[in-house]
Design a protein around this motif. Structure first.
Motif, PDB file in Angstrom:
ATOM      1  N   LYS A 165       0.858  -1.192   0.000  1.00 34.38           N
ATOM      2  CA  LYS A 165       0.000   0.000   0.000  1.00 34.38           C
ATOM      3  C   LYS A 165       0.890   1.236   0.000  1.00 34.38           C
ATOM      4  CE  LYS A 165      -4.428   1.517   1.820  1.00 34.38           C
ATOM      5  NZ  LYS A 165      -5.083   1.268   0.516  1.00 34.38           N
TER       6      LYS A 165
ATOM      7  N   ASP B 170      -3.111   8.070  -8.305  1.00 30.78           N
ATOM      8  CA  ASP B 170      -2.777   8.229  -6.881  1.00 30.78           C
ATOM      9  C   ASP B 170      -2.434   6.929  -6.163  1.00 30.78           C
ATOM     10  OD1 ASP B 170      -3.190  11.003  -6.927  1.00 30.78           O
ATOM     11  OD2 ASP B 170      -5.343  10.750  -6.597  1.00 30.78           O
ATOM     12  N   GLU B 171      -2.203   5.838  -6.890  1.00 26.51           N
ATOM     13  CA  GLU B 171      -1.983   4.564  -6.217  1.00 26.51           C
ATOM     14  C   GLU B 171      -0.508   4.248  -5.966  1.00 26.51           C
ATOM     15  OE1 GLU B 171      -4.323   1.117  -7.089  1.00 26.51           O
ATOM     16  OE2 GLU B 171      -5.683   2.269  -8.384  1.00 26.51           O
TER      17      GLU B 171
ATOM     18  N   THR C 136       0.063   4.367  -1.125  1.00 25.50           N
ATOM     19  CA  THR C 136      -0.686   5.553  -0.707  1.00 25.50           C
ATOM     20  C   THR C 136      -2.020   5.076  -0.138  1.00 25.50           C
ATOM     21  OG1 THR C 136      -1.964   5.928  -2.738  1.00 25.50           O
ATOM     22  CG2 THR C 136       0.298   6.788  -2.700  1.00 25.50           C
ATOM     23  N   CYS C 137      -2.796   6.018   0.359  1.00 27.63           N
ATOM     24  CA  CYS C 137      -4.108   5.643   0.901  1.00 27.63           C
ATOM     25  C   CYS C 137      -5.056   5.182  -0.199  1.00 27.63           C
ATOM     26  CB  CYS C 137      -4.715   6.815   1.679  1.00 27.63           C
ATOM     27  SG  CYS C 137      -4.982   8.305   0.688  1.00 27.63           S
ATOM     28  N   SER C 138      -4.724   5.461  -1.456  1.00 30.87           N
ATOM     29  CA  SER C 138      -5.578   5.085  -2.583  1.00 30.87           C
ATOM     30  C   SER C 138      -5.177   3.760  -3.240  1.00 30.87           C
ATOM     31  CB  SER C 138      -5.551   6.182  -3.652  1.00 30.87           C
ATOM     32  OG  SER C 138      -6.005   7.416  -3.137  1.00 30.87           O
ATOM     33  N   THR C 139      -4.064   3.179  -2.838  1.00 27.34           N
ATOM     34  CA  THR C 139      -3.579   1.954  -3.467  1.00 27.34           C
ATOM     35  C   THR C 139      -4.557   0.809  -3.254  1.00 27.34           C
ATOM     36  OG1 THR C 139      -1.304   2.627  -2.988  1.00 27.34           O
ATOM     37  CG2 THR C 139      -1.656   0.350  -3.658  1.00 27.34           C
ATOM     38  N   LYS C 140      -4.952   0.176  -4.341  1.00 27.56           N
ATOM     39  CA  LYS C 140      -5.843  -0.986  -4.253  1.00 27.56           C
ATOM     40  C   LYS C 140      -5.009  -2.228  -3.930  1.00 27.56           C
ATOM     41  CE  LYS C 140      -9.408   0.475  -7.595  1.00 27.56           C
ATOM     42  NZ  LYS C 140      -8.806   1.717  -8.137  1.00 27.56           N
TER      43      LYS C 140
ATOM     44  N   GLN D 285       1.127   9.866  -4.734  1.00 28.91           N
ATOM     45  CA  GLN D 285       0.026  10.813  -4.609  1.00 28.91           C
ATOM     46  C   GLN D 285       0.177  11.942  -5.614  1.00 28.91           C
ATOM     47  OE1 GLN D 285      -2.261   9.898  -2.214  1.00 28.91           O
ATOM     48  NE2 GLN D 285      -3.632  11.355  -3.197  1.00 28.91           N
TER      49      GLN D 285
END
Length: 244
Positions: free
Chosen positions: A158, A187-188, A160-164, A191
């Motif tokens: 992970k 953003d994954e 960033t907070c957006s990483t799937k 950022q």
């Protein structure tokens, strides 16, 4: 077996660990220190490693190992000029990646404006499969069995907070990418940075690699412009597929 261990030693030297002592090589490769020492000294004798005050690093001779692959695929002679042409059309860097184990590795790269990305990439750079468009394209457009294997075994960090990282989320994204014919990731991996990629396929549909561009999010905010970039990437991929 010794040859394989020697390759492990060479692979221990990367962007994070450019210089290593023999004990550090042993720890990183999980080799016995005596074995690691013997391999390191052999590689030094062959001029693949050089030593300064008991600290080792790779020498330019390591490029011989990649030279045969790049020349055999006409990367420098034909692929790089194609990327340079489309880099100009796309007004940014364009990269061609192939699957290497559980990572995407750049085998050709045409730099654009260095201000467009904050992480510098070049030939040999390695990227995760799940968090980048160029990596995700290698998964999405592979055969079903390869896709599922990669989803299960490839690391899912992970960034960033957006990483799937959830498998179901990734599968949904891969299905959408296949329907669209391209991959878009935002953003994954970093950022504020987005990436766009398409597959490079042979006429029989077999996947060769993927082609991608990276830039700040606003660069991809206009849907019409984004689809034009996709069109150019597909055009570029078709030219590369006839050569590689």
């Amino acid at each position: 077996m010794t040859f394989a261990k020697g390759l492990e030693v060479l692979a221990a030297f990367d962007a994070e660990d450019r210089e290593l002592t023999i004990p550090e090589v042993a720890r990183k490769t999980n080799l016995n220190r005596t074995v690691a020492r013997r391999l390191v000294l052999t590689l030094e004798h062959l001029n693949y490693l050089e030593c300064n005050n008991r600290v080792y690093r790779l020498t330019p001779r390591i490029l011989r190992l990649a030279g045969g692959f790049l020349q055999g695929r006409d990367i420098g002679k034909h692929v790089s000029p194609i990327l340079a042409t489309y880099s100009e059309k796309l007004k940014g860097s364009v990269s061609f990646a192939m699957l290497d184990g559980n990572e995407a590795v750049y085998v050709a790269h045409s730099p654009g404006d260095p201000r467009m990305i904050t992480l510098g990439f070049t030939v040999g750079s390695r990227l995760p499969l799940h968090a980048t468009a160029i990596g995700r394209a290698l998964v999405a457009f592979s055969g079903w069995e390869t896709r599922e294997r990669l989803l299960e075994v490839a690391p899912r960090v992970k960034y960033t907070c957006s990483t799937k990282i959830d498998l179901d989320d990734l599968r949904d994204d891969l299905d959408l990418s296949v329907r669209n014919g391209f991959v878009y990731v935002q953003d994954e991996f970093e950022q504020g940075v987005a990436s766009l990629a398409v597959p490079v396929k042979r006429p029989d549909g077999a996947l060769i690699g993927s082609l991608g561009i990276v830039g700040p999010n606003p660069r991809f905010s206009n849907e019409k412009n984004k689809l034009e970039k996709v069109r150019l990437l597909h055009e570029c991929a078709g030219s590369i597929a006839m050569i590689v």
